[in-house]
Design an enzyme around this catalytic site. Structure first.
Site, PDB file in Angstrom:
ATOM      1  N   GLN A  91       0.846  -1.197   0.000  1.00  0.00           N
ATOM      2  CA  GLN A  91       0.000   0.000   0.000  1.00  0.00           C
ATOM      3  C   GLN A  91       0.880   1.246   0.000  1.00  0.00           C
ATOM      4  O   GLN A  91       0.381   2.354  -0.118  1.00  0.00           O
ATOM      5  CB  GLN A  91      -0.891   0.015   1.250  1.00  0.00           C
ATOM      6  CG  GLN A  91      -1.828  -1.167   1.337  1.00  0.00           C
ATOM      7  CD  GLN A  91      -2.489  -1.240   2.707  1.00  0.00           C
ATOM      8  OE1 GLN A  91      -3.550  -0.671   2.929  1.00  0.00           O
ATOM      9  NE2 GLN A  91      -1.853  -1.918   3.637  1.00  0.00           N
ATOM     10  N   ASN A  92       2.167   1.045   0.164  1.00  0.00           N
ATOM     11  CA  ASN A  92       3.077   2.182   0.310  1.00  0.00           C
ATOM     12  C   ASN A  92       3.412   2.795  -1.041  1.00  0.00           C
ATOM     13  O   ASN A  92       3.551   2.093  -2.042  1.00  0.00           O
ATOM     14  CB  ASN A  92       4.360   1.746   1.019  1.00  0.00           C
ATOM     15  CG  ASN A  92       4.086   1.235   2.415  1.00  0.00           C
ATOM     16  OD1 ASN A  92       3.005   1.482   2.955  1.00  0.00           O
ATOM     17  ND2 ASN A  92       5.031   0.527   2.992  1.00  0.00           N
ATOM     18  N   HIS A 109      -1.459   1.359  -4.373  1.00  0.00           N
ATOM     19  CA  HIS A 109      -1.866   2.749  -4.167  1.00  0.00           C
ATOM     20  C   HIS A 109      -0.981   3.740  -4.930  1.00  0.00           C
ATOM     21  O   HIS A 109      -0.919   4.914  -4.586  1.00  0.00           O
ATOM     22  CB  HIS A 109      -1.861   3.092  -2.665  1.00  0.00           C
ATOM     23  CG  HIS A 109      -2.957   2.396  -1.912  1.00  0.00           C
ATOM     24  ND1 HIS A 109      -2.989   2.310  -0.532  1.00  0.00           N
ATOM     25  CD2 HIS A 109      -4.069   1.747  -2.338  1.00  0.00           C
ATOM     26  CE1 HIS A 109      -4.068   1.634  -0.155  1.00  0.00           C
ATOM     27  NE2 HIS A 109      -4.742   1.276  -1.230  1.00  0.00           N
ATOM     28  N   CYS A 117      -0.118  12.110 -16.456  1.00  0.00           N
ATOM     29  CA  CYS A 117      -0.556  13.296 -17.196  1.00  0.00           C
ATOM     30  C   CYS A 117      -2.061  13.229 -17.413  1.00  0.00           C
ATOM     31  O   CYS A 117      -2.563  12.312 -18.063  1.00  0.00           O
ATOM     32  CB  CYS A 117       0.161  13.406 -18.539  1.00  0.00           C
ATOM     33  SG  CYS A 117      -0.410  14.841 -19.481  1.00  0.00           S
ATOM     34  N   CYS A 139       3.409  14.608 -24.035  1.00  0.00           N
ATOM     35  CA  CYS A 139       2.561  15.431 -24.912  1.00  0.00           C
ATOM     36  C   CYS A 139       2.948  16.907 -24.909  1.00  0.00           C
ATOM     37  O   CYS A 139       2.431  17.682 -25.717  1.00  0.00           O
ATOM     38  CB  CYS A 139       1.085  15.267 -24.528  1.00  0.00           C
ATOM     39  SG  CYS A 139       0.662  16.008 -22.930  1.00  0.00           S
ATOM     40  N   ALA A 220       8.618  -4.355  12.796  1.00  0.00           N
ATOM     41  CA  ALA A 220       8.838  -5.102  11.543  1.00  0.00           C
ATOM     42  C   ALA A 220      10.320  -5.401  11.336  1.00  0.00           C
ATOM     43  O   ALA A 220      10.677  -6.468  10.846  1.00  0.00           O
ATOM     44  CB  ALA A 220       8.283  -4.297  10.364  1.00  0.00           C
TER      45      ALA A 220
HETATM   46  N1  APR Z   1       6.715  -2.279  12.762  1.00  0.00           N
HETATM   47  C1  APR Z   1       5.518  -2.853  12.491  1.00  0.00           C
HETATM   48  N2  APR Z   1       4.357  -2.184  12.467  1.00  0.00           N
HETATM   49  C2  APR Z   1       4.405  -0.857  12.729  1.00  0.00           C
HETATM   50  C3  APR Z   1       5.618  -0.181  13.012  1.00  0.00           C
HETATM   51  C4  APR Z   1       6.807  -0.951  13.025  1.00  0.00           C
HETATM   52  N3  APR Z   1       7.990  -0.406  13.287  1.00  0.00           N
HETATM   53  N4  APR Z   1       5.324   1.120  13.227  1.00  0.00           N
HETATM   54  C5  APR Z   1       4.004   1.258  13.083  1.00  0.00           C
HETATM   55  N5  APR Z   1       3.431   0.065  12.785  1.00  0.00           N
HETATM   56  C6  APR Z   1       2.032  -0.244  12.538  1.00  0.00           C
HETATM   57  C7  APR Z   1       1.046   0.627  13.295  1.00  0.00           C
HETATM   58  O1  APR Z   1       0.809   0.083  14.580  1.00  0.00           O
HETATM   59  C8  APR Z   1      -0.179   0.576  12.397  1.00  0.00           C
HETATM   60  O2  APR Z   1      -1.025  -0.508  12.752  1.00  0.00           O
HETATM   61  O3  APR Z   1       1.766   0.001  11.177  1.00  0.00           O
HETATM   62  C9  APR Z   1       0.400   0.311  11.001  1.00  0.00           C
HETATM   63  C10 APR Z   1       0.322   1.495  10.064  1.00  0.00           C
HETATM   64  O4  APR Z   1      -1.016   1.771   9.828  1.00  0.00           O
HETATM   65  P1  APR Z   1      -1.485   3.018   8.950  1.00  0.00           P
HETATM   66  O5  APR Z   1      -0.747   4.251   9.395  1.00  0.00           O
HETATM   67  O6  APR Z   1      -2.963   3.062   8.977  1.00  0.00           O
HETATM   68  O7  APR Z   1      -0.930   2.676   7.492  1.00  0.00           O
HETATM   69  P2  APR Z   1      -1.552   1.710   6.392  1.00  0.00           P
HETATM   70  O8  APR Z   1      -2.277   0.573   7.014  1.00  0.00           O
HETATM   71  O9  APR Z   1      -0.449   1.398   5.443  1.00  0.00           O
HETATM   72  O10 APR Z   1      -2.582   2.656   5.676  1.00  0.00           O
HETATM   73  C11 APR Z   1      -3.321   2.154   4.581  1.00  0.00           C
HETATM   74  O11 APR Z   1      -4.340   4.259   4.171  1.00  0.00           O
HETATM   75  O12 APR Z   1      -4.313   6.579   3.923  1.00  0.00           O
HETATM   76  C12 APR Z   1      -4.262   5.369   3.285  1.00  0.00           C
HETATM   77  O13 APR Z   1      -3.496   5.040   1.118  1.00  0.00           O
HETATM   78  C13 APR Z   1      -3.041   5.183   2.433  1.00  0.00           C
HETATM   79  O14 APR Z   1      -1.835   3.174   1.909  1.00  0.00           O
HETATM   80  C14 APR Z   1      -2.437   3.910   2.957  1.00  0.00           C
HETATM   81  C15 APR Z   1      -3.621   3.223   3.572  1.00  0.00           C
END
Ligand code: APR
Length: 239
Positions: A91-92, A109, A117, A139, A220
């Site tokens: 999702q990153n 995403h 464009c 273009c 992680a």
């Molecule tokens: N190791 C593992 N997990 C972690 C760490 C870490 N060091 N730090 C934070 N987290 C966890 C948090 O506890 C949280 O549950 O990662 C998760 C991040 O969640 P979000 O901030 O909601 O991110 P994500 O799930 O990727 O968001 C999904 O939301 O806004 C949209 O499009 C955007 O791709 C994104 C989507």
């Protein structure tokens, strides 16, 4: 581990946290000081394109200051050494999986390093700013490039490919995602419906944690290398 061949790995902002990139749903509910709705929707872009472009320009520039961490590197190792099918669905919008060396990666995403464009519909690699209304290299039209990011209300990329992989998966692994955003939050159910085992690795249990056979909590950067070692060491001793 013998019965596992096909692996689908979903990553979220948590996997890049230890590289120094902010997650979305931090304790203050803000993302780099902005409400998500103010910068990550088509409506926000229509209302205030300069703000949205500046926001993503800053995030793109930030990529040059960060490095992949141990979790990205471990997944790249798994990608290189795993003999079965493997797909990393992220999702990153950062490029840390690729910079760690992973090849089988899909950005559902979008990507900060891609521009789209709105005039000719071309997508292209982009590592500069977009706020100064550059010409489209395809273009030639000025000021019509937007970040190639899937905003709220837009359709994620590669869904057919991802669904196929989920339906064929023996193991689904979710890393560093809060499980707050669909369709990614529903991948575990799709994979399980077809019989996959499901493992979650997150700092704290995600919203959908109860869908997983196993939840490992922690960073992680520690959990993922240990899990990859678990997956690969039986292959080494067998060979
Ligand atoms: N190791 C593992 N997990 C972690 C760490 C870490 N060091 N730090 C934070 N987290 C966890 C948090 O506890 C949280 O549950 O990662 C998760 C991040 O969640 P979000 O901030 O909601 O991110 P994500 O799930 O990727 O968001 C999904 O939301 O806004 C949209 O499009 C955007 O791709 C994104 C989507």
């Amino acid at each position: 581990m013998q019965d596992i061949s096909n692996i689908v790995i979903l990553t979220g902002a948590g996997i890049s946290a230890e590289s120094g990139l902010a997650t979305f749903r931090g304790p203050d509910g803000l993302w780099e000081g902005h409400r998500v709705e103010d910068v990550a929707t088509p409506e926000a872009f229509a209302r205030d394109p300069a703000l949205v472009q500046a926001f993503y320009d800053a995030r793109r520039a930030r990529l040059a200051e960060v490095e992949p961490n141990a979790a990205h590197r471990a997944l790249a190792r798994l990608d290189a050494e795993w003999p079965g099918d493997l797909l990393i669905v992220t999702q990153n919008v950062d490029d840390l999986h690729e910079r760690a060396g992973a090849k089988r990666v899909r950005h559902m995403h979008g990507e900060l390093t891609s521009a789209w464009c709105l005039d000719c519909d071309a997508r292209m690699r982009w590592d500069k700013d977009l706020c100064d209304h550059p010409n489209c290299p395809q273009c030639g039209v000025a000021g019509r490039l937007r970040p190639d990011i899937v905003w709220f209300g837009e359709m994620p990329y590669e869904m057919e490919r991802i669904d196929r992989a989920l339906m064929e998966a023996d193991l689904f692994v979710s890393i560093g995602t809060s499980g707050a955003v669909y369709p990614a939050a529903g991948f575990v159910q799709t994979a399980r419906y077809r019989g996959a085992r499901a493992l979650e690795m997150n700092l704290d249990p995600s919203l959908g944690s109860y869908h997983f056979h196993e939840s490992r909590t922690g960073r992680a950067g520690e959990l993922v290398p240990a899990w990859v070692e678990e997956m690969l060491s039986p292959l080494g001793s067998a060979g």
